[in-house]
Design a protein around this motif. Structure first.
Motif, PDB file in Angstrom:
ATOM      1  N   SER A 270      -1.985 -17.827   2.033  1.00 25.48           N
ATOM      2  CA  SER A 270      -1.156 -17.457   0.418  1.00 25.48           C
ATOM      3  C   SER A 270      -0.690 -15.923   0.588  1.00 25.48           C
ATOM      4  O   SER A 270      -1.413 -15.175   0.898  1.00 25.48           O
ATOM      5  CB  SER A 270      -1.997 -17.647  -0.783  1.00 25.48           C
ATOM      6  N   VAL A 271       0.598 -15.913   0.139  1.00 26.06           N
ATOM      7  CA  VAL A 271       1.244 -14.561   0.195  1.00 26.06           C
ATOM      8  C   VAL A 271       1.898 -14.439  -1.035  1.00 26.06           C
ATOM      9  O   VAL A 271       2.726 -15.069  -1.408  1.00 26.06           O
ATOM     10  CB  VAL A 271       2.275 -14.521   1.137  1.00 26.06           C
ATOM     11  N   ALA A 272       1.453 -13.382  -1.771  1.00 27.53           N
ATOM     12  CA  ALA A 272       2.064 -12.845  -3.121  1.00 27.53           C
ATOM     13  C   ALA A 272       2.788 -11.780  -2.996  1.00 27.53           C
ATOM     14  O   ALA A 272       2.460 -10.568  -1.987  1.00 27.53           O
ATOM     15  CB  ALA A 272       1.200 -13.006  -4.034  1.00 27.53           C
ATOM     16  N   PHE A 273       4.045 -11.354  -3.448  1.00 30.35           N
ATOM     17  CA  PHE A 273       4.710 -10.277  -3.099  1.00 30.35           C
ATOM     18  C   PHE A 273       4.838  -9.392  -4.687  1.00 30.35           C
ATOM     19  O   PHE A 273       4.813 -10.100  -5.846  1.00 30.35           O
ATOM     20  CB  PHE A 273       6.179 -10.504  -2.690  1.00 30.35           C
ATOM     21  N   ASP A 274       5.324  -8.132  -4.539  1.00 29.75           N
ATOM     22  CA  ASP A 274       5.248  -7.370  -5.745  1.00 29.75           C
ATOM     23  C   ASP A 274       6.286  -7.735  -6.663  1.00 29.75           C
ATOM     24  O   ASP A 274       6.652  -7.463  -7.944  1.00 29.75           O
ATOM     25  CB  ASP A 274       5.307  -5.988  -5.391  1.00 29.75           C
ATOM     26  N   ASP A 275       7.404  -8.640  -6.162  1.00 31.45           N
ATOM     27  CA  ASP A 275       8.346  -8.704  -7.236  1.00 31.45           C
ATOM     28  C   ASP A 275       7.982 -10.198  -8.082  1.00 31.45           C
ATOM     29  O   ASP A 275       8.892 -10.765  -8.530  1.00 31.45           O
ATOM     30  CB  ASP A 275       9.830  -9.101  -6.469  1.00 31.45           C
ATOM     31  N   GLY A 276       6.902 -11.041  -7.552  1.00 31.26           N
ATOM     32  CA  GLY A 276       6.366 -12.087  -8.086  1.00 31.26           C
ATOM     33  C   GLY A 276       6.357 -13.378  -7.367  1.00 31.26           C
ATOM     34  O   GLY A 276       5.663 -14.329  -7.724  1.00 31.26           O
ATOM     35  N   ALA A 277       7.277 -13.306  -6.176  1.00 34.51           N
ATOM     36  CA  ALA A 277       7.314 -14.364  -5.526  1.00 34.51           C
ATOM     37  C   ALA A 277       6.016 -14.730  -4.735  1.00 34.51           C
ATOM     38  O   ALA A 277       5.324 -13.916  -4.420  1.00 34.51           O
ATOM     39  CB  ALA A 277       8.500 -14.242  -4.327  1.00 34.51           C
ATOM     40  N   ALA A 278       5.799 -15.886  -4.546  1.00 36.92           N
ATOM     41  CA  ALA A 278       4.431 -16.241  -4.096  1.00 36.92           C
ATOM     42  C   ALA A 278       4.393 -17.527  -3.292  1.00 36.92           C
ATOM     43  O   ALA A 278       5.420 -18.251  -3.469  1.00 36.92           O
ATOM     44  CB  ALA A 278       3.303 -16.521  -5.034  1.00 36.92           C
TER      45      ALA A 278
END
Length: 120
Positions: free
Chosen positions: A19-27
């Motif tokens: 699982s990868v989440a990014f600082d722009d809210g995309a996961a």
């Protein structure tokens, strides 16, 4: 440097998903098999155009470790011994956004070559 910055990287308990989440809210939830067969390593991508390898038999591969590489990527190790792929934040994002399309292309190549996700 990547325009995307991960806020979380987490391997599932069964070791079959990252699982990868990014600082722009995309996961995204990225399957271990996809990560393995689309690894950015020279072993899979080759050293130039036309040298790509279609890797069969990885349906049940698992992630054994995720190692930080500088501040721009991770190196993912798999239970089949492969551990040379450096997955940049941008590439993980690309796999999240286009993974279904890229994996479908991989499956097409397997079929063309008479190979299987379960083995040769």
């Amino acid at each position: 440097m990547s325009e995307f910055w991960p806020t979380e990287l987490k391997v599932s308990k069964d070791r079959r998903q990252l699982s990868v989440a990014f600082d722009d809210g995309a996961a995204y939830s990225l399957p271990a098999e996809m990560l393995r067969v689309l690894s950015p390593s020279a072993e899979v991508k080759g050293h130039g155009p036309g040298q790509e390898v279609t890797v069969p038999g990885k349906r049940n591969v698992a992630i054994t470790a995720v190692h930080p590489t500088g501040n721009y990527a991770v190196r993912i190790a798999f239970d089949d011994g492969h551990d040379s792929g450096i997955f940049t934040w941008s590439y993980l994002r690309e796999l999240g956004e286009k993974g279904a399309e890229l994996f479908a292309e991989y499956e097409r190549k397997l079929s063309e070559k008479g190979l299987s996700r379960d083995g040769r």
